[in-house]
Design an enzyme around this catalytic site. Structure first.
Site, PDB file in Angstrom:
ATOM      1  CB  THR A 289     -15.125  49.399  66.734  1.00  0.00           C
ATOM      2  OG1 THR A 289     -14.045  48.470  66.879  1.00  0.00           O
ATOM      3  CG2 THR A 289     -14.887  50.275  65.516  1.00  0.00           C
TER       4      THR A 289
ATOM      5  CE  LYS B  86      -2.230  43.974  68.390  1.00  0.00           C
ATOM      6  NZ  LYS B  86      -3.547  44.553  68.030  1.00  0.00           N
TER       7      LYS B  86
ATOM      8  CG  HIS C  64     -11.323  47.977  80.159  1.00  0.00           C
ATOM      9  ND1 HIS C  64     -11.411  46.698  79.675  1.00  0.00           N
ATOM     10  CD2 HIS C  64     -10.326  48.571  79.469  1.00  0.00           C
ATOM     11  CE1 HIS C  64     -10.502  46.519  78.732  1.00  0.00           C
ATOM     12  NE2 HIS C  64      -9.832  47.642  78.586  1.00  0.00           N
TER      13      HIS C  64
ATOM     14  CD  GLU D 187     -11.330  45.333  73.890  1.00  0.00           C
ATOM     15  OE1 GLU D 187     -10.220  44.929  73.527  1.00  0.00           O
ATOM     16  OE2 GLU D 187     -11.545  45.876  74.986  1.00  0.00           O
TER      17      GLU D 187
END
Length: 333
Positions: free
Chosen positions: A104, A194, A37, A106
């Site tokens: 991909t 999920k 990040h 964020e």
């Protein structure tokens, strides 16, 4: 079956993360994966150490564990040529112990350091496809002149390459990227918590479609999943530990265009604890954790990387390794 530990780079600084990784190896974990990040999910108490530098320190401090990114984005703030050079160096220094996990991206990570306009998913996937092709050419060819839609090189050479190409794992939560992983990757990464239908009906079937389209056998790709588990003998503490990670419970629509950790933190803190815990296996019972993990193993995931939300990570690593990991290995091999 591989059992890994997720180093929470959004929650801890690099020295603490290094200490946790060393302890994870000592306690018998097979792998350590770290996110890459530029900015964390929340501003207050957040961290964002540079994963590439950190992996070098982990490799030098350990002797056995497999390590990698889960995940980085080799398409915007990182040029694919630089990513190829970095992981060639890591692969040369730590043979057969390095994985390049990519996705991909964020907007939270890519827009603030670049000032770019965040593109649509179609372009992000096209960039990733091109980046993978370029990275692999740089690892396998001596001089690479690459003319792509998004990236170009001219007589580029990576001089210090590993004996074998570093495995590339591709992360995703949709059918197109799952299919691309099946066609082109050495591993597929997703996260737990999920709807079962997503894994059973969308992700894994599309990985299989990609494998078949490329003429690859089913076992050509490793199926890895980050397991969100808050395990503690104190159940109330296990529930409360998840609060820091409230952003994980936001829907894609709620967080898609959020580029500021301060705003992400505000949205996450507004969620009730019941919704925050919904993304996690929360338990004080080792057998209960095994049974909660079982459906993922039965779906075909064979590399389980456990992410714990609490601030006392040594407590989790030691208790999980002692109480849960032996039961997982007995149950699943």
């Amino acid at each position: 079956m591989r059992i890994g530990y997720k180093a929470s780079a959004e929650q801890f600084g690099p020295r603490d993360l290094l200490r946790f990784a060393v302890l994870a190896e000592e306690k018998g974990f097979d792998s350590v994966f770290v996110s890459d990040h530029f900015q964390p999910w929340r501003h207050t108490g957040g961290h964002a150490p540079f994963s590439f530098a950190w992996l070098g320190a982990v490799g030098a401090a350990t002797s056995r564990i497999v390590m990698g990114t889960s995940v980085t984005t080799p398409t915007f703030r990182h040029h694919p040529s630089t990513v190829a050079q970095c992981f060639a160096t890591l692969g040369d220094m730590f043979p057969d112990r390095v994985v390049l996990g990519i996705g991909t991206g964020e907007s939270l990570n890519e827009v603030p350091p670049t000032g770019m306009e965040w593109p649509e998913p179609k372009e992000r996937l096209a960039r990733l496809r091109e980046a993978v092709a370029l990275i692999r050419r740089l690892w396998s060819e001596e001089r690479v002149s690459f003319e792509g839609q998004y990236y170009k090189t001219e007589n580029a050479t990576i001089y210090d390459r590993p004996a074998h190409m570093v495995p590339i794992f591709i992360a995703g939560a949709g059918p197109l990227i799952a299919k691309f992983a099946g066609r082109a990757a050495d591993g597929f990464i997703c996260t737990s918590g999920k709807a079962t239908e997503l894994y059973r009906d969308t992700l894994l079937p599309n990985v299989a479609v990609g494998l078949e389209a490329a003429g690859r056998p089913s076992d050509a790709i490793e199926r890895m999943i980050e397991m969100k588990v808050s395990f503690d003998i104190d159940l109330a503490r296990a529930r409360e530990d998840t609060r820091f990670w409230g952003a994980l419970a936001l829907s894609p629509e709620e967080k898609m265009s959020v580029e500021d950790p301060v705003e992400m933190e505000r949205l996450a803190d507004a969620l009730p604890l019941e919704r925050v815990t919904s993304r996690w296996i929360v338990s004080a019972d080792a057998d209960e954790v095994v049974e909660a993990v079982r459906p993922y193993v039965e779906l075909g995931f064979r590399h389980l990387v456990f992410h714990a939300p609490g601030f006392d990570q040594p407590r989790f690593i030691e208790s999980f390794a002692d109480a849960v990991v032996p039961k997982l290995r007995r149950a699943f091999g």
